[in-house]
Design a protein around this motif. Sequence first.
Motif, short mmCIF file in Angstrom:
data_model
loop_
_atom_site.label_atom_id
_atom_site.label_comp_id
_atom_site.label_asym_id
_atom_site.label_seq_id
_atom_site.Cartn_x
_atom_site.Cartn_y
_atom_site.Cartn_z
N TYR A 143 0.85 -1.19 0.00
CA TYR A 143 0.00 0.00 0.00
C TYR A 143 0.88 1.23 0.00
O TYR A 143 1.88 1.29 0.73
N GLY A 145 -0.66 4.53 0.00
CA GLY A 145 -1.63 5.60 0.07
C GLY A 145 -2.65 5.45 -1.03
O GLY A 145 -2.60 4.49 -1.79
N ASP A 238 9.11 2.72 -0.08
CA ASP A 238 8.08 3.32 0.74
C ASP A 238 8.32 2.83 2.17
O ASP A 238 7.96 1.72 2.53
N VAL A 240 7.17 4.30 4.90
CA VAL A 240 6.24 5.00 5.78
C VAL A 240 6.08 4.22 7.08
O VAL A 240 6.04 4.81 8.16
C1 LIG Z 1 0.16 4.35 5.96
C2 LIG Z 1 0.93 4.15 4.71
C3 LIG Z 1 0.87 5.08 3.64
C4 LIG Z 1 -0.11 6.21 3.62
O1 LIG Z 1 0.11 7.14 4.62
P1 LIG Z 1 -1.12 8.10 5.06
O2 LIG Z 1 -0.47 9.05 6.00
O3 LIG Z 1 -2.14 7.21 5.68
O4 LIG Z 1 -1.61 8.75 3.83
C5 LIG Z 1 1.72 4.90 2.58
N1 LIG Z 1 2.58 3.88 2.53
C6 LIG Z 1 2.65 2.96 3.52
C7 LIG Z 1 3.64 1.85 3.43
C8 LIG Z 1 1.80 3.05 4.62
O5 LIG Z 1 1.83 2.11 5.57
#
Ligand SMILES: *Cc1c(COP(=O)(O)O)cnc(C)c1O
Length: 422
Positions: A143, A145, A238, A240
């Motif tokens: 994922y 976003g 990514d 995040v």
């Molecule tokens: C949570 C997430 C996102 C999106 O971040 P948001 O702040 O919810 O928009 C993107 N990439 C990864 C891997 C995530 O876990």
Amino acid sequence: MSRSAELYRRARQLIPGGVNSPVRAMRSVGLEAPLFLRRGEGAYVEDEDGNRYVDWVMSWGPLVFGHADAEVVAAVQDAAVGGTTFGAPTEREVELAAEIVDAVPSIEQVRLVSSGTEAAMSALRLARGATRRDRVLKFAGCYHGHADALLASAGSGLATLGIPSSPGVPTGATADTVVCPFNDVDAVAAAVERYGEGLAAILVEPVPGNMGVVPPAPGFLEALRALCDASGALLIFDEVISGFRVARGGAQERFGVRPDLTVLGKIAGGGLPLAAFGGRAEVMEQLAPGGAVYQAGTLSGNPLATAAALVVLRRLRDPAVYERLEASGAALEAGLREAVAGAPACVQRVGAMATLFCHPGPVRDFDTAAAADTERYGALFRHFLDRGVYVAPSQFEALFVSTAHGEAEIERTVAAAAELFA
Ligand SMILES: *Cc1c(COP(=O)(O)O)cnc(C)c1O
């Protein structure tokens, strides 16, 4: 009727589905109404009915020091008094950029945004602008976003609800998105062979958390690096979730593979709406105003978020934090493993993120994850809740370990799992 149920009834009239992000509805785990939370402290959250739970969701990852960390709260209060937003450069933005550049091996320059979605979308635009190519290769179950181009086989939120893709995404928007199975080097090599000349980027969660935690197979990330080098595509990690979680420098530090661009969010924002993307200066400098690739944001780098993020990222310089996270993660993993021994279930972990799959395992890609017994997971979720333990209301997510989690919280969680699987 519980207060949560009452609030949910009102919410559903005013907010689509009663929630501001779909997985919060807790439908897939068989709850009539989601818990409405009113307070958090350390490793615990309290719902509107006064029930307290050990929290392993941690707002889906950001809270590496737990809820309402005193120093973070003080920094945010302090910043607020001086003005909550200017839309002009501030010193804290420079300090935070320096902190990120110091921590993440491949980042020389970084731009701040407000959500992970925005960061991933912007990194992809930059990769396309820099390479003058359109195609992007992503992985099923990862994922990034909810930007149009990246909503193909996108894991957690959609997987939880059984949605393969989304109406409203024009076919043209995903026409240049190629999807491969995670951990499958041959499939990626074949796709690069076929689309290589037009490939702008390979985008990957180096440690996926959005199909549950799936460790990269040995050599997989290295192979992506080599395929990008051979084809001229940029490698985008990514991070995040994995950034500042599986190591201070994220998965790229832990596994020793350097991407061209990195997407950050969650922990990087210190629990406030802040995310970032960064990479080699030569690529980042192609962003406006110096370059031609446009990207902007009214609240980008805002004072409250940068104040919180600075406190968190500075404290993460201490290696003792990661020793503790690793030890707690290992204890949780070992306890849960023993609890599910003999059952068709497995525990997968990388550092401070872990998933208990209702699947015999090993889970190495989205197809395996999707074969998990989600009914069983729903029963597990409800049993945990009954025992005062709050885990993600989705099989395709992670338990997020923070420094606020200690022996007592791990023991309570393991004991609850052992009861169910006994
Ligand atoms: C949570 C997430 C996102 C999106 O971040 P948001 O702040 O919810 O928009 C993107 N990439 C990864 C891997 C995530 O876990």
